[in-house]
Design a protein around this motif. Structure first.
Motif, PDB file in Angstrom:
ATOM      1  N   CYS A  58       5.222  59.473  80.321  1.00 17.74           N
ATOM      2  CA  CYS A  58       5.865  60.714  79.894  1.00 17.74           C
ATOM      3  C   CYS A  58       6.158  60.645  78.395  1.00 17.74           C
ATOM      4  O   CYS A  58       6.781  59.688  77.938  1.00 17.74           O
ATOM      5  N   PRO A  59       5.730  61.668  77.630  1.00 18.24           N
ATOM      6  CA  PRO A  59       6.006  61.657  76.197  1.00 18.24           C
ATOM      7  C   PRO A  59       7.480  61.922  75.878  1.00 18.24           C
ATOM      8  O   PRO A  59       7.925  61.678  74.770  1.00 18.24           O
ATOM      9  N   VAL A  60       8.243  62.407  76.838  1.00 18.05           N
ATOM     10  CA  VAL A  60       9.655  62.706  76.609  1.00 18.05           C
ATOM     11  C   VAL A  60      10.537  61.504  76.921  1.00 18.05           C
ATOM     12  O   VAL A  60      11.309  61.051  76.085  1.00 18.05           O
ATOM     13  N   CYS A  61      10.398  60.945  78.133  1.00 21.20           N
ATOM     14  CA  CYS A  61      11.305  59.867  78.543  1.00 21.20           C
ATOM     15  C   CYS A  61      10.653  58.492  78.543  1.00 21.20           C
ATOM     16  O   CYS A  61      11.329  57.478  78.664  1.00 21.20           O
ATOM     17  N   SER A  79       2.514  61.434  88.127  1.00 25.20           N
ATOM     18  CA  SER A  79       1.485  61.743  89.108  1.00 25.20           C
ATOM     19  C   SER A  79       0.606  62.870  88.575  1.00 25.20           C
ATOM     20  O   SER A  79       1.005  63.616  87.688  1.00 25.20           O
ATOM     21  N   SER A  80      -0.593  62.979  89.114  1.00 25.89           N
ATOM     22  CA  SER A  80      -1.527  64.022  88.694  1.00 25.89           C
ATOM     23  C   SER A  80      -0.995  65.388  89.103  1.00 25.89           C
ATOM     24  O   SER A  80      -0.309  65.520  90.122  1.00 25.89           O
ATOM     25  N   ALA A  81      -1.324  66.399  88.309  1.00 20.39           N
ATOM     26  CA  ALA A  81      -0.912  67.764  88.615  1.00 20.39           C
ATOM     27  C   ALA A  81      -1.958  68.718  88.046  1.00 20.39           C
ATOM     28  O   ALA A  81      -2.692  68.376  87.124  1.00 20.39           O
ATOM     29  N   THR A  82      -2.027  69.905  88.606  1.00 24.61           N
ATOM     30  CA  THR A  82      -2.908  70.940  88.081  1.00 24.61           C
ATOM     31  C   THR A  82      -2.052  72.140  87.697  1.00 24.61           C
ATOM     32  O   THR A  82      -1.001  72.388  88.290  1.00 24.61           O
ATOM     33  N   LYS A  98      -3.930  80.632  84.013  1.00 25.36           N
ATOM     34  CA  LYS A  98      -3.516  81.575  82.979  1.00 25.36           C
ATOM     35  C   LYS A  98      -2.396  80.995  82.124  1.00 25.36           C
ATOM     36  O   LYS A  98      -1.701  80.074  82.532  1.00 25.36           O
ATOM     37  N   GLY A  99      -2.243  81.578  80.916  1.00 24.69           N
ATOM     38  CA  GLY A  99      -1.193  81.135  80.021  1.00 24.69           C
ATOM     39  C   GLY A  99      -0.913  82.170  78.951  1.00 24.69           C
ATOM     40  O   GLY A  99      -1.579  83.209  78.878  1.00 24.69           O
ATOM     41  N   THR A 100       0.072  81.867  78.112  1.00 19.52           N
ATOM     42  CA  THR A 100       0.510  82.759  77.043  1.00 19.52           C
ATOM     43  C   THR A 100       0.339  82.064  75.699  1.00 19.52           C
ATOM     44  O   THR A 100       0.734  80.908  75.537  1.00 19.52           O
ATOM     45  N   VAL A 101      -0.238  82.773  74.738  1.00 18.98           N
ATOM     46  CA  VAL A 101      -0.452  82.208  73.408  1.00 18.98           C
ATOM     47  C   VAL A 101       0.891  82.010  72.710  1.00 18.98           C
ATOM     48  O   VAL A 101       1.699  82.935  72.613  1.00 18.98           O
ATOM     49  N   PHE A 102       1.124  80.784  72.229  1.00 16.17           N
ATOM     50  CA  PHE A 102       2.314  80.463  71.440  1.00 16.17           C
ATOM     51  C   PHE A 102       2.019  80.730  69.964  1.00 16.17           C
ATOM     52  O   PHE A 102       2.809  81.334  69.262  1.00 16.17           O
ATOM     53  N   SER A 103       0.866  80.258  69.488  1.00 16.35           N
ATOM     54  CA  SER A 103       0.413  80.526  68.122  1.00 16.35           C
ATOM     55  C   SER A 103      -1.091  80.330  68.065  1.00 16.35           C
ATOM     56  O   SER A 103      -1.687  79.724  68.963  1.00 16.35           O
ATOM     57  N   SER A 104      -1.707  80.831  66.998  1.00 18.77           N
ATOM     58  CA  SER A 104      -3.158  80.767  66.890  1.00 18.77           C
ATOM     59  C   SER A 104      -3.567  80.780  65.428  1.00 18.77           C
ATOM     60  O   SER A 104      -2.848  81.309  64.570  1.00 18.77           O
ATOM     61  N   ASP A 149       0.889  78.669  82.368  1.00 19.18           N
ATOM     62  CA  ASP A 149       1.867  79.082  83.388  1.00 19.18           C
ATOM     63  C   ASP A 149       2.270  77.873  84.231  1.00 19.18           C
ATOM     64  O   ASP A 149       1.405  77.182  84.776  1.00 19.18           O
ATOM     65  N   ASP A 150       3.573  77.630  84.321  1.00 18.87           N
ATOM     66  CA  ASP A 150       4.126  76.514  85.096  1.00 18.87           C
ATOM     67  C   ASP A 150       3.569  75.164  84.664  1.00 18.87           C
ATOM     68  O   ASP A 150       3.454  74.245  85.472  1.00 18.87           O
ATOM     69  N   GLY A 151       3.203  75.044  83.394  1.00 16.72           N
ATOM     70  CA  GLY A 151       2.619  73.794  82.925  1.00 16.72           C
ATOM     71  C   GLY A 151       2.942  73.509  81.474  1.00 16.72           C
ATOM     72  O   GLY A 151       3.877  74.062  80.905  1.00 16.72           O
ATOM     73  N   PRO A 152       2.136  72.671  80.861  1.00 12.93           N
ATOM     74  CA  PRO A 152       2.393  72.228  79.490  1.00 12.93           C
ATOM     75  C   PRO A 152       1.872  73.212  78.451  1.00 12.93           C
ATOM     76  O   PRO A 152       1.185  74.186  78.782  1.00 12.93           O
ATOM     77  N   ARG A 153       2.176  72.923  77.207  1.00 17.75           N
ATOM     78  CA  ARG A 153       1.573  73.636  76.070  1.00 17.75           C
ATOM     79  C   ARG A 153       0.361  72.819  75.654  1.00 17.75           C
ATOM     80  O   ARG A 153       0.454  71.609  75.466  1.00 17.75           O
ATOM     81  N   VAL A 154      -0.800  73.477  75.512  1.00 15.75           N
ATOM     82  CA  VAL A 154      -2.028  72.785  75.139  1.00 15.75           C
ATOM     83  C   VAL A 154      -2.649  73.448  73.916  1.00 15.75           C
ATOM     84  O   VAL A 154      -2.449  74.640  73.668  1.00 15.75           O
ATOM     85  N   LEU A 155      -3.391  72.652  73.153  1.00 17.74           N
ATOM     86  CA  LEU A 155      -4.179  73.182  72.048  1.00 17.74           C
ATOM     87  C   LEU A 155      -5.579  73.417  72.585  1.00 17.74           C
ATOM     88  O   LEU A 155      -6.204  72.504  73.135  1.00 17.74           O
ATOM     89  N   ALA A 156      -6.078  74.656  72.450  1.00 18.72           N
ATOM     90  CA  ALA A 156      -7.371  75.008  73.033  1.00 18.72           C
ATOM     91  C   ALA A 156      -8.211  75.806  72.053  1.00 18.72           C
ATOM     92  O   ALA A 156      -7.685  76.475  71.157  1.00 18.72           O
TER      93      ALA A 156
END
Length: 92
Positions: A8-11, A17-20, A24-30, A52-59
Motif C-alpha cells: 500500500c502506498p499510503v500505509c 489483494s487483487s481488485a478490479t 468508467k471514471g471522471t477526469v481529474f485533469s488533462s 469509479d470506486d477505484g484509484p486515480r490513474v494516469l491514462a
C-alpha cells in the motif's frame, strides 16, 4: 534483483489483494503533449482519471489531441502498445 510484493502506498502494508475497478471514471485533469517523447508521436493527450470506486490513474486518451475538461466522463478501453491504460470519451 529480487522483486518485492506489492504494498500500500499510503500505509506500507504488504497485506493487499487483487481488485478490479471501472470501467468508467471522471477526469481529474488533462493535458496535451505536443513535444516529442521517445516512443510516442505528438500530439497525444493524457488524463488523470478517478476510476469509479477505484484509484486515480494516469491514462492516454484514445484518438484525441485536445485536453479533456475536468469532470468529463470516460471509460477505460484497454492498454496501448507500451502497456499504458487508455480511456475513451463517454457521456454521463
Amino acid at each position: 534483483m529480487p522483486v518485492s510484493p506489492p504494498r500500500c502506498p499510503v500505509c506500507g502494508s504488504h497485506s493487499m489483494s487483487s481488485a478490479t475497478f471501472g470501467p468508467k471514471g471522471t477526469v481529474f485533469s488533462s493535458t496535451v503533449l505536443r513535444i516529442p517523447v521517445p516512443g510516442r508521436t505528438p500530439p497525444f493527450t493524457l488524463a488523470y482519471v478517478d476510476v469509479d470506486d477505484g484509484p486515480r490513474v494516469l491514462a492516454h486518451v484514445d484518438g484525441s489531441d485536445e485536453a479533456l475538461v475536468p469532470g468529463s466522463r470516460v471509460a477505460l478501453s484497454g492498454w496501448n502498445e507500451h502497456g499504458d491504460p487508455v480511456v475513451t470519451r463517454r457521456g454521463p
